[in-house]
Scaffold this motif. Structure first.
Motif, PDB file in Angstrom:
ATOM      1  N   ALA A 144       0.845  -1.203   0.000  1.00 41.12           N
ATOM      2  CA  ALA A 144       0.000   0.000   0.000  1.00 41.12           C
ATOM      3  C   ALA A 144       0.877   1.249   0.000  1.00 41.12           C
ATOM      4  O   ALA A 144       1.813   1.366   0.796  1.00 41.12           O
ATOM      5  CB  ALA A 144      -0.918  -0.004   1.217  1.00 41.12           C
ATOM      6  N   GLY A 145       0.594   2.163  -0.915  1.00 38.16           N
ATOM      7  CA  GLY A 145       1.344   3.406  -1.008  1.00 38.16           C
ATOM      8  C   GLY A 145       2.477   3.378  -2.009  1.00 38.16           C
ATOM      9  O   GLY A 145       2.996   4.429  -2.388  1.00 38.16           O
ATOM     10  N   GLN A 146       2.891   2.195  -2.448  1.00 41.49           N
ATOM     11  CA  GLN A 146       3.954   2.108  -3.439  1.00 41.49           C
ATOM     12  C   GLN A 146       3.421   2.463  -4.826  1.00 41.49           C
ATOM     13  O   GLN A 146       2.239   2.292  -5.118  1.00 41.49           O
ATOM     14  CB  GLN A 146       4.562   0.708  -3.471  1.00 41.49           C
ATOM     15  CG  GLN A 146       5.441   0.379  -2.289  1.00 41.49           C
ATOM     16  CD  GLN A 146       6.212  -0.916  -2.497  1.00 41.49           C
ATOM     17  OE1 GLN A 146       5.615  -1.978  -2.672  1.00 41.49           O
ATOM     18  NE2 GLN A 146       7.535  -0.821  -2.480  1.00 41.49           N
ATOM     19  N   GLN A 147       4.309   2.914  -5.682  1.00 47.84           N
ATOM     20  CA  GLN A 147       3.895   3.343  -7.014  1.00 47.84           C
ATOM     21  C   GLN A 147       3.425   2.170  -7.860  1.00 47.84           C
ATOM     22  O   GLN A 147       4.112   1.157  -7.975  1.00 47.84           O
ATOM     23  CB  GLN A 147       5.041   4.051  -7.732  1.00 47.84           C
ATOM     24  CG  GLN A 147       4.654   4.562  -9.111  1.00 47.84           C
ATOM     25  CD  GLN A 147       5.800   5.268  -9.812  1.00 47.84           C
ATOM     26  OE1 GLN A 147       6.813   5.569  -9.194  1.00 47.84           O
ATOM     27  NE2 GLN A 147       5.640   5.518 -11.104  1.00 47.84           N
ATOM     28  N   VAL A 148       2.250   2.342  -8.435  1.00 48.86           N
ATOM     29  CA  VAL A 148       1.717   1.376  -9.389  1.00 48.86           C
ATOM     30  C   VAL A 148       1.471   2.059 -10.733  1.00 48.86           C
ATOM     31  O   VAL A 148       1.813   1.536 -11.786  1.00 48.86           O
ATOM     32  CB  VAL A 148       0.403   0.743  -8.866  1.00 48.86           C
ATOM     33  CG1 VAL A 148      -0.173  -0.233  -9.890  1.00 48.86           C
ATOM     34  CG2 VAL A 148       0.629   0.037  -7.539  1.00 48.86           C
ATOM     35  N   ARG A 149       0.932   3.256 -10.668  1.00 49.21           N
ATOM     36  CA  ARG A 149       0.625   4.014 -11.884  1.00 49.21           C
ATOM     37  C   ARG A 149       1.909   4.347 -12.645  1.00 49.21           C
ATOM     38  O   ARG A 149       2.917   4.718 -12.056  1.00 49.21           O
ATOM     39  CB  ARG A 149      -0.106   5.299 -11.519  1.00 49.21           C
ATOM     40  CG  ARG A 149      -0.618   6.099 -12.712  1.00 49.21           C
ATOM     41  CD  ARG A 149      -1.383   7.306 -12.242  1.00 49.21           C
ATOM     42  NE  ARG A 149      -1.933   8.063 -13.354  1.00 49.21           N
ATOM     43  CZ  ARG A 149      -2.668   9.169 -13.220  1.00 49.21           C
ATOM     44  NH1 ARG A 149      -2.926   9.645 -12.004  1.00 49.21           N
ATOM     45  NH2 ARG A 149      -3.135   9.799 -14.280  1.00 49.21           N
ATOM     46  N   GLY A 150       1.849   4.186 -13.949  1.00 50.11           N
ATOM     47  CA  GLY A 150       2.997   4.521 -14.783  1.00 50.11           C
ATOM     48  C   GLY A 150       3.913   3.361 -15.069  1.00 50.11           C
ATOM     49  O   GLY A 150       4.805   3.463 -15.918  1.00 50.11           O
ATOM     50  N   GLN A 179      -8.077   7.868   4.710  1.00 51.57           N
ATOM     51  CA  GLN A 179      -8.184   8.809   3.599  1.00 51.57           C
ATOM     52  C   GLN A 179      -6.955   8.747   2.698  1.00 51.57           C
ATOM     53  O   GLN A 179      -7.062   8.796   1.468  1.00 51.57           O
ATOM     54  CB  GLN A 179      -8.359  10.239   4.125  1.00 51.57           C
ATOM     55  CG  GLN A 179      -8.650  11.269   3.032  1.00 51.57           C
ATOM     56  CD  GLN A 179      -9.944  10.969   2.284  1.00 51.57           C
ATOM     57  OE1 GLN A 179     -10.983  10.714   2.905  1.00 51.57           O
ATOM     58  NE2 GLN A 179      -9.887  10.963   0.956  1.00 51.57           N
ATOM     59  N   LYS A 180      -5.787   8.616   3.304  1.00 56.27           N
ATOM     60  CA  LYS A 180      -4.538   8.526   2.544  1.00 56.27           C
ATOM     61  C   LYS A 180      -4.552   7.285   1.643  1.00 56.27           C
ATOM     62  O   LYS A 180      -4.169   7.353   0.467  1.00 56.27           O
ATOM     63  CB  LYS A 180      -3.357   8.484   3.510  1.00 56.27           C
ATOM     64  CG  LYS A 180      -2.003   8.450   2.832  1.00 56.27           C
ATOM     65  CD  LYS A 180      -0.891   8.439   3.878  1.00 56.27           C
ATOM     66  CE  LYS A 180       0.491   8.389   3.215  1.00 56.27           C
ATOM     67  NZ  LYS A 180       1.574   8.361   4.223  1.00 56.27           N
ATOM     68  N   TRP A 184      -4.688   7.199  -2.530  1.00 60.96           N
ATOM     69  CA  TRP A 184      -3.704   6.442  -3.311  1.00 60.96           C
ATOM     70  C   TRP A 184      -4.380   5.393  -4.185  1.00 60.96           C
ATOM     71  O   TRP A 184      -4.028   5.227  -5.366  1.00 60.96           O
ATOM     72  CB  TRP A 184      -2.713   5.768  -2.350  1.00 60.96           C
ATOM     73  CG  TRP A 184      -1.832   4.741  -3.000  1.00 60.96           C
ATOM     74  CD1 TRP A 184      -0.724   4.975  -3.767  1.00 60.96           C
ATOM     75  CD2 TRP A 184      -1.995   3.321  -2.954  1.00 60.96           C
ATOM     76  NE1 TRP A 184      -0.183   3.782  -4.194  1.00 60.96           N
ATOM     77  CE2 TRP A 184      -0.943   2.756  -3.705  1.00 60.96           C
ATOM     78  CE3 TRP A 184      -2.917   2.476  -2.333  1.00 60.96           C
ATOM     79  CZ2 TRP A 184      -0.800   1.377  -3.860  1.00 60.96           C
ATOM     80  CZ3 TRP A 184      -2.775   1.113  -2.487  1.00 60.96           C
ATOM     81  CH2 TRP A 184      -1.732   0.577  -3.244  1.00 60.96           C
ATOM     82  N   TRP A 185      -5.362   4.706  -3.632  1.00 60.96           N
ATOM     83  CA  TRP A 185      -6.029   3.633  -4.369  1.00 60.96           C
ATOM     84  C   TRP A 185      -6.700   4.159  -5.632  1.00 60.96           C
ATOM     85  O   TRP A 185      -6.498   3.626  -6.730  1.00 60.96           O
ATOM     86  CB  TRP A 185      -7.043   2.924  -3.475  1.00 60.96           C
ATOM     87  CG  TRP A 185      -7.805   1.858  -4.212  1.00 60.96           C
ATOM     88  CD1 TRP A 185      -9.036   1.957  -4.763  1.00 60.96           C
ATOM     89  CD2 TRP A 185      -7.330   0.538  -4.511  1.00 60.96           C
ATOM     90  NE1 TRP A 185      -9.384   0.784  -5.389  1.00 60.96           N
ATOM     91  CE2 TRP A 185      -8.347  -0.099  -5.250  1.00 60.96           C
ATOM     92  CE3 TRP A 185      -6.163  -0.159  -4.229  1.00 60.96           C
ATOM     93  CZ2 TRP A 185      -8.222  -1.400  -5.712  1.00 60.96           C
ATOM     94  CZ3 TRP A 185      -6.033  -1.454  -4.691  1.00 60.96           C
ATOM     95  CH2 TRP A 185      -7.059  -2.058  -5.428  1.00 60.96           C
ATOM     96  N   PHE A 186      -7.505   5.228  -5.475  1.00 59.84           N
ATOM     97  CA  PHE A 186      -8.276   5.706  -6.620  1.00 59.84           C
ATOM     98  C   PHE A 186      -7.447   6.531  -7.596  1.00 59.84           C
ATOM     99  O   PHE A 186      -7.741   6.545  -8.800  1.00 59.84           O
ATOM    100  CB  PHE A 186      -9.502   6.482  -6.138  1.00 59.84           C
ATOM    101  CG  PHE A 186     -10.583   5.593  -5.592  1.00 59.84           C
ATOM    102  CD1 PHE A 186     -11.356   4.808  -6.433  1.00 59.84           C
ATOM    103  CD2 PHE A 186     -10.808   5.503  -4.234  1.00 59.84           C
ATOM    104  CE1 PHE A 186     -12.342   3.965  -5.937  1.00 59.84           C
ATOM    105  CE2 PHE A 186     -11.795   4.661  -3.716  1.00 59.84           C
ATOM    106  CZ  PHE A 186     -12.558   3.890  -4.574  1.00 59.84           C
ATOM    107  N   SER A 187      -6.418   7.224  -7.107  1.00 55.48           N
ATOM    108  CA  SER A 187      -5.621   8.044  -8.018  1.00 55.48           C
ATOM    109  C   SER A 187      -4.497   7.252  -8.676  1.00 55.48           C
ATOM    110  O   SER A 187      -4.238   7.388  -9.879  1.00 55.48           O
ATOM    111  CB  SER A 187      -5.027   9.251  -7.281  1.00 55.48           C
ATOM    112  OG  SER A 187      -4.119   8.827  -6.278  1.00 55.48           O
TER     113      SER A 187
END
Length: 213
Positions: A144-150, A179-180, A184-187
């Motif tokens: 959780a919180g690690q980069q996935v997008r891109g 909230q954090k 992260w999940w949706f963005s």
């Protein structure tokens, strides 16, 4: 375990597994799925195998077998039948995600039935943080919180994302942490797939830990 000797047996087993997470679970992983499946399990199989459903949420109590179904049987089916190119297992921590990836890798490498039906799935790229099967599927665990997008694998964006136990009992009690994680999940995660295509799937599985989880 069953040993296959006739080509007819192999064809029958392959047909039973193809397109069916339930078939893969019972045939390839009988020790994990010894008990009969319930009507709720049947509903879960329907949404897991229906490729017209891109987003799936499965909330079930502990001991239901949801983790084994979603982090072992489902991705194994997708890998063995070359249905997905870029799989991202996600958990509350990177350590948990890597452990899930290693459990899947171990089954694919050492399961006698898989070896007999599909041969070796190992390639030259087989680290803990990310690995590629001989059939060409990338598996990249993320916490959780690690980069996935891109992230891209060749020209492919993630096409199967499986989040298991994304929250833990400590972090879910904090409104700020909830909230954090949601942001992260949706963005990041939900925008990592190629929305121009229809072949992606995002699966969230876990136990409800808080009314606002």
């Amino acid at each position: 375990r069953m040993m296959l000797t006739e080509s007819a047996d192999i064809k029958e087993i392959m047909q039973r597994c193809y397109g069916s997470t339930k078939g893969c679970a019972k045939v390839l992983f009988p020790e994990r799925f010894e008990l009969p499946f319930s009507s709720l399990h049947e509903e879960i199989f329907k949404v897991l195998d229906d490729d017209s459903i891109n987003r799936v949420v499965i909330a079930a109590p502990r001991g239901f077998g949801k983790t084994s179904l979603c982090t072992i049987a489902q991705p194994a089916k997708r890998i063995l039948f070359k249905e997905k190119k870029f799989i991202v297992p996600i958990s509350a921590t990177a350590t948990n995600a890597v452990t899930q990836g290693e459990n899947l890798k171990r089954e694919l490498m050492f399961n006698p039935m898989i070896q007999q039906l599909f041969g070796s799935i190992k390639s030259d790229t087989f680290s803990r943080d990310q690995w590629i099967t001989s059939s060409g599927t990338m598996v990249m665990p993320r916490g959780a919180g690690q980069q996935v997008r891109g992230n891209l694998y060749n020209r492919y964006r993630p096409d199967l994302i499986i989040a298991d136990d994304l929250e833990n009992s400590e972090s879910v009690m904090s409104a700020e942490q909830r909230q954090k994680l949601k942001d992260w999940w949706f963005s990041d995660v939900c925008n990592s797939v190629n929305r121009a295509r229809k072949d992606w799937k995002i699966i969230v599985v876990g136990t409800v830990l808080h009314e606002d989880s």
